[in-house]
Design an enzyme around this catalytic site. Structure first.
Site, PDB file in Angstrom:
ATOM      1  N   ASP A 152       0.669  -1.245  -0.051  1.00 58.08           N
ATOM      2  CA  ASP A 152       0.080   0.143  -0.049  1.00 58.08           C
ATOM      3  C   ASP A 152       1.044   1.374   0.153  1.00 58.08           C
ATOM      4  O   ASP A 152       0.561   2.198  -0.786  1.00 58.08           O
ATOM      5  CB  ASP A 152      -0.804   0.036   1.206  1.00 58.08           C
ATOM      6  N   THR A 184      -5.358   2.480  -0.160  1.00 56.02           N
ATOM      7  CA  THR A 184      -5.146   1.651  -1.367  1.00 56.02           C
ATOM      8  C   THR A 184      -5.675   0.360  -1.435  1.00 56.02           C
ATOM      9  O   THR A 184      -6.570  -0.272  -1.904  1.00 56.02           O
ATOM     10  CB  THR A 184      -3.691   2.110  -1.914  1.00 56.02           C
ATOM     11  N   ASP A 185      -5.164  -0.367  -0.258  1.00 55.18           N
ATOM     12  CA  ASP A 185      -5.603  -1.804   0.118  1.00 55.18           C
ATOM     13  C   ASP A 185      -7.327  -1.824   0.358  1.00 55.18           C
ATOM     14  O   ASP A 185      -7.866  -2.568  -0.173  1.00 55.18           O
ATOM     15  CB  ASP A 185      -4.919  -2.183   1.295  1.00 55.18           C
ATOM     16  N   VAL A 186      -7.702  -0.958   1.225  1.00 53.26           N
ATOM     17  CA  VAL A 186      -9.238  -0.816   1.178  1.00 53.26           C
ATOM     18  C   VAL A 186     -10.070  -0.555   0.016  1.00 53.26           C
ATOM     19  O   VAL A 186     -11.071  -1.346  -0.163  1.00 53.26           O
ATOM     20  CB  VAL A 186      -9.424   0.254   2.445  1.00 53.26           C
ATOM     21  N   GLY A 189      -9.902  -3.614  -2.104  1.00 53.16           N
ATOM     22  CA  GLY A 189     -10.989  -4.600  -1.611  1.00 53.16           C
ATOM     23  C   GLY A 189     -12.424  -4.255  -2.064  1.00 53.16           C
ATOM     24  O   GLY A 189     -13.301  -5.210  -2.248  1.00 53.16           O
TER      25      GLY A 189
END
Length: 412
Positions: A152, A184-186, A189
């Protein structure tokens, strides 16, 4: 268990979650919250990397650490954990059998990483043509960066977000900053979940699954939104502006007598109300400030004028005044104030779930509110391998003796 799994908008959907850390697990948790039966496959003895990402740790009733990290707990609610060693042929066979029964697979191994185990999309599609297979990587399945690992923080930098975040050049504390959560990860997802649901909708019409190629870098660039459009249309590089907005003024933080507050004026009518609330109605008709485009042009002059006035009252006083005249205004809350806020409490954004190692585990609620198929909280984030026997029995009809033999062989 069957009654529990038949709840929710996605009841009956089976998801095999081979992912770890955040982007993939976030998608799996969202699908699980909506009713899917999500089985999380983990390495025996170790599990998801984030299980070790502490402190803080969840504590038992005596205050002793349970070994369950807060990070892991944030992204794995409503799942069932199965341990399988996919490096062994017997473990690969188990995952293939599970994939035959699954509707969705989520994985975030490096490009080609699962092919050596026969668990890549092509291999599993041959076993289950209806399978929706979502691959999440840093840079995607194609392109010169495809083999690289992506995290991220790295992607926030490479994808342009950090060039827009932080104090402007010349200001105290200047320089690029990452966002305070792995945003960015969230977001990846969330995009993964949308893509999975779209693929499932298409499967209803065609009977066929498909492969989803999702890259953190692509998602980060897509989420630059108006800032990317400002560059592509205007041709000028956006700059770091602290808490200011590139297209709207005033839309930022302002000092008060006891801290800071946010004023977010979205149109000229709100600006006129703001001017009245600040005791300077003449600003609303000043040719420098009368329209948003003029306020953007004369940004610093206006901000300096407003800051002089906002310092005269406390934050709560200003919020009360602004609410009366319809000007969006609010505090900058620390998390203790967030979760003690009466509105947040009324929306029940903090929940507690029973946990096998602790009396309860506190978690952040899912923000989706559906009238006919509400989100349900059925299962606390599972302990490592908590449901191995249960899942292998319910999905694959293996007997206790079969599972025990796999345990003795260190397969599960």
């Amino acid at each position: 268990m069957n009654d529990i799994l038949n709840q929710g908008a996605l009841a009956g959907l089976r998801v095999l979650d081979l992912s770890r850390v955040l982007a993939g697990p976030w998608s799996g948790q969202l699908l699980a919250d909506l009713g899917a039966d999500v089985v999380k496959v983990e390495r025996p003895g170790a599990g998801d990397d984030t299980r070790a990402w502490g402190p803080p740790w969840l504590c038992d009733e005596d205050g002793a650490s349970t070994g369950e990290s807060a990070y892991y707990l944030s992204a794995n609610r409503n799942k069932r954990s199965v341990t399988i060693d996919i490096s062994q042929p017997e473990g690969q066979s188990l995952v293939k059998q599970l994939a035959r029964k699954a509707d969705v697979v989520i994985e975030n191994f490096k490009v080609g990483g699962l092919a050596q185990y026969g668990l890549d999309y092509a291999s599993l599609k041959a076993l289950n043509s209806r399978l929706v297979y979502c691959s999440i990587t840093g840079f995607g399945q194609t392109g010169p960066y495809a083999p690289r690992a992506g995290y991220d923080f790295l992607i926030q930098g490479m994808g342009g977000l950090m060039s827009l975040t932080g104090r402007e050049d010349g200001a105290e504390g200047e320089g690029p900053l990452k966002v305070g959560v792995a945003l960015t990860d969230v977001m990846t997802g969330l995009y993964a979940t949308v893509a999975i649901l779209a693929a499932l909708a298409r499967r209803e019409r065609t009977g066929e699954g498909q492969n989803i190629d999702l890259a953190l870098l692509d998602v980060q660039i897509a989420c630059l939104a108006n800032q990317a459009a400002n560059y592509l249309v205007g041709g000028l590089l956006p700059r770091r502006m602290g808490n200011a907005h590139p297209n709207i003024v005033p839309y930022q933080d302002f000092p008060t007598a006891d801290g800071y507050m946010i004023i977010a004026v979205g149109n000229d009518g709100q600006f006129a109300n703001l001017c009245s609330a600040l005791g300077s109605p003449q600003w609303a008709t000043d040719e420098r400030f009368a329209t948003n485009s003029q306020r953007v042009k004369h940004r610093q002059e206006l901000i300096d004028l407003i800051r002089v006035v906002t310092k005269r009252r406390h934050t709560n006083e200003w919020i009360s005044i602004m609410e009366t005249v319809g000007v969006p205004c609010g505090p900058i809350n620390s998390l203790d104030k967030v979760f003690s806020d009466p509105h947040v409490q009324s929306r029940e954004m903090r929940i507690e779930m029973d946990h096998p190692l602790s009396k309860v585990v506190p978690l952040v609620a899912n923000p989706i509110h559906m009238s006919e198929s509400p989100v349900s909280y059925r299962q606390a984030p599972p302990t490592l391998g908590q449901h191995t026997r249960e899942v292998l029995s319910s999905w694959l009809a293996l007997s206790d003796a079969d599972v025990e033999q796999l345990r003795r062989g260190s397969i599960v």
